[in-house]
Design a protein around this motif. Sequence first.
Motif: not given
Length: 337
Positions: A68-80, A83-92, A94-100
């Motif tokens: 699953v492709a994901v765009t975020i504004p900042s890679i060093n922002n704890a909030n984002f 969000t990516v962690r919650g998404l990844s934990e939910t998709l993993a 099912r064998g789905l990975q994040i492309l950031l």
Amino acid sequence: MMQTRKPPTMADIARVTGVSPMTVSRAFKGESLISPETRNAILNAAEELGYVFDATASNLRSQKTDFVAVTIPSINNANFADTVRGLSETLAPRGLQILLGYTNYDVVEEERLIEQLLRRKPQAIVVTGGKHTPRGRRLLENANIPVIETWDAPPDPIGYYVGFSNADAVKGMVDHFVAVGYRRIAFIGGDASRDTRGSDRRHGFINAMRAHDLDASRLISAGVPPISMREGAQAMARLLTEFPDTEAVICVSDLSAFGALTECQRRGIQIPDDIAIGGFGDYEIGGICVPMLTTINARSHEIGTEAGKLLLDISDGKPRPPHVTIQPELIVRESTR
């Protein structure tokens, strides 16, 4: 001469487990039709045989990928990051990975990333915010895959969204400040043309102040997002010079609010007795600094988790509302009354 051993195949796993090669293939793809018991038996057999699933070949045949492709504004922002962690934990599972992809708060850069990511045929794309360039929006509209906008509640969503109104969240803080007696309230934010969510928070501040029939002109720009602690301190110094009678200030993020707090401490200004400070984001630093910061918890991890659940439901064909509204929480701490 040493002979090369033939690698195990799906047929070998099917023979060991007593199922069809098609069932083996479906198990590796994480399809919900396969029972957990059967999937575990297949995976255990694959482990024993040393089998490695060829996802590339499978993707070529099915025209589907496992990311699953994901765009975020900042890679060093704890909030984002949450969000990516919650998404990844939910998709993993099912064998789905994040492309950031990282946009640096730039919608033109977001447009470029969207095009690049879509070329790789992701199963879905999750973007931060609901405002895009016209071409970026067209790319998303024509992608023919699920599109989820997060961290926003856009009035004209492309498809799905998981988020909230940033303007309404700040309105809630303004309402609280006014309720406890503050009247001369300021706002510290970044370049409104780049940070669309920060711009919405600024508009929320202005509209809420006007609704209370209060002056909404105490606006200090802290520079180009993301706003650092140092820039928050510099913005606070300008605020104290331009509007020395300010009673309270709302900052676009906890990082800028912490910088504002330290500037006040350097000047011997008491918080909240002399001036109150509020932030946004419920960063860890806001809960351990002295005094602790009043803030808004945007439920960043929940945004990612709900986006993941939404994507899985879409994939499984389950009917559900296309929009998930997250409820931010105002957390009142020591930096305000």
